[in-house]
Design a protein around this motif. Structure first.
Motif, PDB file in Angstrom:
ATOM      1  N   GLN A  83     -17.892  52.674 -10.186  1.00 40.71           N
ATOM      2  CA  GLN A  83     -17.817  51.524 -11.095  1.00 40.71           C
ATOM      3  C   GLN A  83     -16.448  50.861 -11.032  1.00 40.71           C
ATOM      4  OE1 GLN A  83     -20.584  50.890 -13.244  1.00 40.71           O
ATOM      5  NE2 GLN A  83     -19.526  48.916 -13.576  1.00 40.71           N
ATOM      6  N   VAL A  84     -15.437  51.776 -11.033  1.00 41.66           N
ATOM      7  CA  VAL A  84     -14.039  51.277 -11.022  1.00 41.66           C
ATOM      8  C   VAL A  84     -13.749  50.505  -9.756  1.00 41.66           C
ATOM      9  CG1 VAL A  84     -11.640  52.038 -10.850  1.00 41.66           C
ATOM     10  CG2 VAL A  84     -13.117  52.972 -12.611  1.00 41.66           C
ATOM     11  N   ILE A  85     -14.211  51.033  -8.600  1.00 43.26           N
ATOM     12  CA  ILE A  85     -13.959  50.347  -7.311  1.00 43.26           C
ATOM     13  C   ILE A  85     -14.593  48.965  -7.349  1.00 43.26           C
ATOM     14  CG2 ILE A  85     -14.535  50.394  -4.842  1.00 43.26           C
ATOM     15  CD1 ILE A  85     -14.172  53.477  -5.096  1.00 43.26           C
ATOM     16  N   GLU A  86     -15.784  48.886  -7.892  1.00 39.34           N
ATOM     17  CA  GLU A  86     -16.474  47.601  -7.955  1.00 39.34           C
ATOM     18  C   GLU A  86     -15.693  46.622  -8.828  1.00 39.34           C
ATOM     19  OE1 GLU A  86     -20.828  46.055  -9.329  1.00 39.34           O
ATOM     20  OE2 GLU A  86     -20.680  48.115  -8.601  1.00 39.34           O
ATOM     21  N   ASP A  87     -15.266  47.160  -9.991  1.00 37.76           N
ATOM     22  CA  ASP A  87     -14.471  46.312 -10.892  1.00 37.76           C
ATOM     23  C   ASP A  87     -13.231  45.770 -10.197  1.00 37.76           C
ATOM     24  OD1 ASP A  87     -16.276  46.763 -12.800  1.00 37.76           O
ATOM     25  OD2 ASP A  87     -15.006  48.092 -14.059  1.00 37.76           O
ATOM     26  N   ALA A  88     -12.607  46.673  -9.467  1.00 44.24           N
ATOM     27  CA  ALA A  88     -11.352  46.280  -8.766  1.00 44.24           C
ATOM     28  C   ALA A  88     -11.618  45.177  -7.772  1.00 44.24           C
ATOM     29  CB  ALA A  88     -10.758  47.488  -8.077  1.00 44.24           C
ATOM     30  N   ASN A  89     -12.688  45.283  -7.027  1.00 43.52           N
ATOM     31  CA  ASN A  89     -13.010  44.239  -6.046  1.00 43.52           C
ATOM     32  C   ASN A  89     -13.279  42.913  -6.727  1.00 43.52           C
ATOM     33  OD1 ASN A  89     -12.616  45.903  -3.957  1.00 43.52           O
ATOM     34  ND2 ASN A  89     -14.753  46.544  -3.774  1.00 43.52           N
ATOM     35  N   LEU A  90     -13.950  42.974  -7.866  1.00 42.61           N
ATOM     36  CA  LEU A  90     -14.228  41.735  -8.603  1.00 42.61           C
ATOM     37  C   LEU A  90     -12.925  41.062  -9.038  1.00 42.61           C
ATOM     38  CD1 LEU A  90     -17.302  42.606 -10.850  1.00 42.61           C
ATOM     39  CD2 LEU A  90     -17.154  40.803  -9.128  1.00 42.61           C
ATOM     40  N   ILE A  91     -12.057  41.921  -9.521  1.00 39.50           N
ATOM     41  CA  ILE A  91     -10.740  41.375  -9.977  1.00 39.50           C
ATOM     42  C   ILE A  91     -10.015  40.704  -8.827  1.00 39.50           C
ATOM     43  CG2 ILE A  91      -8.432  42.056 -10.782  1.00 39.50           C
ATOM     44  CD1 ILE A  91      -9.929  44.188 -12.504  1.00 39.50           C
ATOM     45  N   LEU A  93     -11.187  39.345  -6.168  1.00 39.93           N
ATOM     46  CA  LEU A  93     -11.855  38.097  -5.821  1.00 39.93           C
ATOM     47  C   LEU A  93     -11.416  36.983  -6.773  1.00 39.93           C
ATOM     48  CD1 LEU A  93     -13.899  37.707  -3.578  1.00 39.93           C
ATOM     49  CD2 LEU A  93     -15.715  37.679  -5.320  1.00 39.93           C
ATOM     50  N   GLU A  94     -11.448  37.348  -8.063  1.00 34.29           N
ATOM     51  CA  GLU A  94     -11.058  36.375  -9.082  1.00 34.29           C
ATOM     52  C   GLU A  94      -9.624  35.880  -8.860  1.00 34.29           C
ATOM     53  OE1 GLU A  94     -11.139  36.457 -13.859  1.00 34.29           O
ATOM     54  OE2 GLU A  94     -12.514  37.843 -12.798  1.00 34.29           O
ATOM     55  N   LEU A  95      -8.812  36.851  -8.525  1.00 40.81           N
ATOM     56  CA  LEU A  95      -7.389  36.542  -8.268  1.00 40.81           C
ATOM     57  C   LEU A  95      -7.248  35.562  -7.115  1.00 40.81           C
ATOM     58  CD1 LEU A  95      -5.137  37.832  -9.927  1.00 40.81           C
ATOM     59  CD2 LEU A  95      -4.555  39.185  -7.908  1.00 40.81           C
ATOM     60  N   HIS A  97      -9.391  33.436  -6.077  1.00 45.12           N
ATOM     61  CA  HIS A  97      -9.861  32.125  -6.519  1.00 45.12           C
ATOM     62  C   HIS A  97      -8.790  31.378  -7.276  1.00 45.12           C
ATOM     63  CE1 HIS A  97     -13.974  31.335  -5.490  1.00 45.12           C
ATOM     64  NE2 HIS A  97     -14.314  32.635  -5.668  1.00 45.12           N
ATOM     65  N   LYS A  98      -8.195  32.148  -8.190  1.00 45.31           N
ATOM     66  CA  LYS A  98      -7.150  31.515  -9.022  1.00 45.31           C
ATOM     67  C   LYS A  98      -6.011  30.988  -8.168  1.00 45.31           C
ATOM     68  CE  LYS A  98      -7.850  33.237 -13.593  1.00 45.31           C
ATOM     69  NZ  LYS A  98      -7.681  34.362 -14.471  1.00 45.31           N
ATOM     70  N   LYS A  99      -5.578  31.778  -7.176  1.00 39.59           N
ATOM     71  CA  LYS A  99      -4.451  31.377  -6.296  1.00 39.59           C
ATOM     72  C   LYS A  99      -4.774  30.095  -5.574  1.00 39.59           C
ATOM     73  CE  LYS A  99      -1.899  35.555  -5.178  1.00 39.59           C
ATOM     74  NZ  LYS A  99      -1.804  36.626  -4.205  1.00 39.59           N
ATOM     75  N   LEU A 100      -5.974  30.033  -5.096  1.00 39.98           N
ATOM     76  CA  LEU A 100      -6.411  28.848  -4.364  1.00 39.98           C
ATOM     77  C   LEU A 100      -6.304  27.611  -5.257  1.00 39.98           C
ATOM     78  CD1 LEU A 100      -7.467  28.687  -1.487  1.00 39.98           C
ATOM     79  CD2 LEU A 100      -9.773  28.424  -2.448  1.00 39.98           C
ATOM     80  N   GLU A 101      -6.790  27.767  -6.497  1.00 39.26           N
ATOM     81  CA  GLU A 101      -6.751  26.643  -7.441  1.00 39.26           C
ATOM     82  C   GLU A 101      -5.310  26.177  -7.665  1.00 39.26           C
ATOM     83  OE1 GLU A 101      -8.630  27.381 -11.226  1.00 39.26           O
ATOM     84  OE2 GLU A 101     -10.497  27.892 -10.168  1.00 39.26           O
ATOM     85  N   LEU A 102      -4.447  27.195  -7.836  1.00 34.53           N
ATOM     86  CA  LEU A 102      -3.024  26.903  -8.098  1.00 34.53           C
ATOM     87  C   LEU A 102      -2.376  26.129  -6.966  1.00 34.53           C
ATOM     88  CD1 LEU A 102      -1.462  27.821 -10.623  1.00 34.53           C
ATOM     89  CD2 LEU A 102      -0.262  29.425  -9.131  1.00 34.53           C
ATOM     90  N   SER A 103      -2.553  26.606  -5.720  1.00 42.86           N
ATOM     91  CA  SER A 103      -1.897  25.943  -4.585  1.00 42.86           C
ATOM     92  C   SER A 103      -2.406  24.525  -4.426  1.00 42.86           C
ATOM     93  CB  SER A 103      -2.065  26.758  -3.307  1.00 42.86           C
ATOM     94  OG  SER A 103      -3.405  26.931  -3.057  1.00 42.86           O
ATOM     95  N   GLU A 104      -3.671  24.288  -4.759  1.00 40.51           N
ATOM     96  CA  GLU A 104      -4.203  22.921  -4.680  1.00 40.51           C
ATOM     97  C   GLU A 104      -3.468  22.018  -5.664  1.00 40.51           C
ATOM     98  OE1 GLU A 104      -8.416  22.790  -5.260  1.00 40.51           O
ATOM     99  OE2 GLU A 104      -8.798  23.423  -3.176  1.00 40.51           O
ATOM    100  N   LYS A 105      -3.304  22.575  -6.887  1.00 39.93           N
ATOM    101  CA  LYS A 105      -2.605  21.786  -7.919  1.00 39.93           C
ATOM    102  C   LYS A 105      -1.173  21.478  -7.497  1.00 39.93           C
ATOM    103  CE  LYS A 105      -4.856  22.908 -12.238  1.00 39.93           C
ATOM    104  NZ  LYS A 105      -4.842  23.925 -13.283  1.00 39.93           N
ATOM    105  N   GLN A 106      -0.527  22.553  -6.990  1.00 40.52           N
ATOM    106  CA  GLN A 106       0.892  22.380  -6.565  1.00 40.52           C
ATOM    107  C   GLN A 106       1.017  21.318  -5.495  1.00 40.52           C
ATOM    108  OE1 GLN A 106       2.093  26.293  -5.536  1.00 40.52           O
ATOM    109  NE2 GLN A 106       3.159  26.637  -7.476  1.00 40.52           N
TER     110      GLN A 106
END
Ligand code: C2E
Ligand code: MG
Ligand code: MG
Length: 682
Positions: A83-91, A93-95, A97-106
């Motif tokens: 369960q933990v490994i799965e959670d970690a992978n999800l996190i 992925l989310e991270l 995504h967020k980075k991508l959004e940020l660099s676009e804004k920058q």
């Protein structure tokens, strides 16, 4: 990797703890079992068999429950881990995504920023262009001529003011360095090139004052300042920018001030200030280079006569001409300055390494100067005169290290040259200074001599043709506290020159008048007294009154007094002298003309004076027996005196031979060592 949550970690700890407790129990029980099997008779605890059965059953149950518990936990842990490994992978992925959004804004903000920076840059550029235009305008208005030199191409750009300043065609935009060089005054070119070279080397800032010539030939003084503004990759200067300002007015004002301060307005020669500076420098230089220099003090002889006879304008022309002749006679590095009146100083620097050498050089220069002055001076309007000069020379460089000393020595030597009848130039020597110092002592001592009663008088007899004592001459002496007895022909001229004759003469007169025994003796011998009175004393306002009131005070018989005056007295103002003499004559005083023959004796003038006696100067008597001329002079004086009804006294009679000749020629009275020397008593 197994990931464990915080709760799972708690469970694990509980599991380990329970196992540990159970295990401890098990060990205790094993120990108890062991002791149970010990041989009989030992004192140890013996457990009944039923208890052992129960305990073993409990033990087996415990082991089974442990195994079941461990199994449960292992399963639970592995599920949680997945369960933990799965959670970690999800996190993750989310991270991502967020980075991508940020660099676009920058990216978007950076583009905006770049745009606004470009806009700002445009503004600044416009501002700069505006400022440059303003600067050009200001520079054109403020009067600085700007130059911009491309060192690689040799092209020079200028602003309008520069073109204007140099009177150059304003349409011409570019100039070459040669154009610039051609405009520099030839005398300043070298220094400008040197300065530029130093600036390009980077060893000095470029700043210089020099002259430039405009196409119309007009010369201007400029102050030029410049700096290197661009360099190549290897550090070589490739562009230099600078500005010139017209300082012609400032320079000419300074020149004028300099001229006023350092030059004589009449002759245009340097003045005392200027030569003083040069002498200071020469003194320092002489010490450094161990070479001797010389200063000449030159004074025109009888210049006053030229002024008196021809007027000041002619005198001025002579002074200018005189300066020119000196300048022509000296070397190009020597300096002549007019220091006032008819006095000039000539400085000859670094003549020779020895005093002898310097003396020779100076002697030659003095002769050259005197030679140059020997020709007649044509002063215009047909006025042609011959002028001579006296030169005093001081060598310096050795012990003499001070300006005042050098000037003083040259001055002393000049006065010695004036008195020297054999040469027109004299070198300074120590005896001149000693003599000067002695005169100084006399000068200062004379001030208090009267009040300290340091004067006394000796009396010398004058005899008649029959050898009878008829007169005595009062001759003053000064008992100086350090120099001893000083004779009147030393201190009287001093008193006259320093304006002290009135006080000195009064003190001597009082000494004579107050001497009662003298007047008693004169009365007893029926002799009269001859008193010498200086011209300065006689011409002093109030002399007659003073003389008379002093006579009254001491009850002096005025008809026993003969005043001896010298001819010089009357030259300047005969009328005053005659009126003083007449007022005294009316009270019984008689007059003798002393030192006759040495001055400007003239018949017309003799006739006017209220005198009764002539005293022939001793200089004629001295050689009358050997010199025909002197005898002829005495003969003529005697004839002249007879024709004017005057009695003649011959002074300085030292021998019988002189007496006999004078007697034979009809002389009336005789005075001299042959009859008696001056003494304190009659
Ligand atoms: P002077 O009036 O012509 O005086 C004659 C000078 O000749 C005196 O010098 C005297 O001592 C000197 N004398 C006299 N007989 C002989 C002689 O046989 N041979 C030589 N060689 N000299 C002789 P002294 O006393 O030195 O005075 C010099 C001058 O000083 C005087 O010349 C006079 O002009 C002046 N003097 C002297 N006393 C006074 C004074 O009280 N007031 C003023 N104003 N001048 C004075
Ligand atoms: Mg006399
Ligand atoms: Mg005399």
């Amino acid at each position: 990797m197994t990931l464990l949550g915080k709760d799972q970690l708690k469970n694990l700890r509980l599991f380990v703890f329970t196992t540990f407790v159970e295990f401890t129990f098990a060990l205790t029980r094993l120990g108890a079992l062991f002791f149970h099997r010990l041989p009989a008779g030992s004192n140890l605890y013996q457990e009944p068999f039923e208890i052992s059965i129960i305990r073993w059953s409990w033990f087996s149950f415990s082991v089974i429950s442990y195994v079941a518990l461990i199994g449960y936990w292992i399963k639970r842990l592995s599920v949680e881990n997945a369960q933990v490994i799965e959670d970690a992978n999800l996190i993750r992925l989310e991270l991502a995504h967020k980075k991508l959004e940020l660099s676009e804004k920058q990216l978007l903000t950076t583009v905006d920023e770049v745009k606004s920076a470009e806009a700002k840059l445009d503004l600044i550029r416009n501002d700069l262009i505006k400022q440059e235009q303003q600067l050009r305008h200001v520079l054109n208005v403020t009067g600085d001529g700007i130059w911009d030199w491309n060192i690689l191409t040799g092209q020079v750009e200028h602003n309008l003011r520069w073109l204007e300043m140099l009177g150059v065609n304003q349409n011409q935009q570019y100039f070459s360095v040669e154009d610039f060089i051609n405009r520099i005054h030839p005398d300043d070119l070298h220094s400008v090139q040197e300065r530029l070279k130093l600036a390009l080397d980077g060893s000095e800032e470029y700043q210089h004052r020099y002259r430039m010539i405009r196409p119309d030939g007009h010369q201007i003084w400029v102050e030029d300042k410049g700096a290197i503004v661009e360099k190549s990759h290897d550090g070589k200067p490739i562009r230099m920018v600078g500005a010139i300002s017209d300082i012609s007015n400032e320079v000419s004002a300074k020149e004028k001030v300099k001229e006023l301060i350092f030059f004589d307005h009449l002759t245009k020669l340097p003045n005392l200030h200027y030569i003083k500076e040069r002498i200071y420098r020469a003194l320092l230089e002489s010490t450094r280079s161990q070479a001797y220099s010389g200063l000449m003090y030159l004074d025109l002889n009888d210049f006053k006569l030229v002024n008196d006879i021809y007027g000041h304008q002619v005198g001025d022309t002579l002074l200018k001409e005189f300066g020119l002749r000196i300048q022509n006679a000296i070397g190009p590095t020597d300096i002549v300055a007019r220091i006032g009146g008819d006095e000039y100083l000539i400085l000859l620097e670094q003549i020779a390494p020895s005093v002898d050498g310097a003396n020779k050089g100076l002697e030659a220069a003095a002769e050259r100067i005197l030679q140059g002055l020997a020709d007649a001076f044509n002063l215009g309007d047909g006025i042609v005169i011959f002028a001579t000069a006296s030169i005093g020379i001081a060598v310096f460089g050795g012990d003499v290290k001070n300006f005042d000393e050098v000037l003083h020595y040259a001055d002393l030597a000049m006065y010695a040259a004036k008195e020297d009848l054999t040469s027109n130039y004299r070198f300074y020597e120590i005896s001149l200074k000693n003599e000067f110092d002695r005169k100084n002592v006399i000068y200062t001592g004379l001030r208090e001599a009267s009040s300290l009663n340091q004067f006394y008088v000796e009396y010398q007899p004058v005899v008649s043709r029959r050898h009878e004592y008829v007169f005595y001459e009062a001759l003053a002496r000064w008992k100086h506290p350090t120099l001893g007895t000083i004779m009147p022909d030393v201190f009287i001229p001093f008193a006259e020159a320093s304006g002290q004759m009135h006080e000195v003469g009064y003190a001597i007169l009082k000494h004579i008048f107050s001497n009662h025994s003298l007047w008693d003796s004169l009365e007893g011998k029926q002799c009269n007294l001859m008193i010498n009175i200086s011209a300065h004393q006689l011409m002093n306002a109030g002399f007659a009154e003073q003389f008379l009131s002093l006579g009254e005070e001491f009850l002096v018989p005025l008809d026993r007094i003969l005043i001896e005056v010298t001819e010089g007295v009357f030259l300047n103002n005969t009328e005053i002298a005659i009126s003083v003499m007449k007022s005294l004559k009316s009270k019984g005083v008689k007059f003798v003309l002393d030192d006759f023959g040495t001055g400007y004796s003239s018949l017309a003038y003799l006739q006017k004076l209220p005198i009764e006696y002539l005293k022939i100067d001793k200089s004629f008597v001295r050689f009358m027996t050997t010199s025909h001329d002197d005898l002829a002079i005495i003969d003529n004086i005697l004839r002249l005196a007879k024709s004017l009804n005057l009695k003649v006294i011959a002074e300085g009679v030292e021998t019988k031979e002189q007496f006999d000749v004078l007697l034979l020629n009809g002389c009336d009275f005789f005075q001299g060592w042959y009859f008696g020397r001056p003494s304190a008593n009659l």
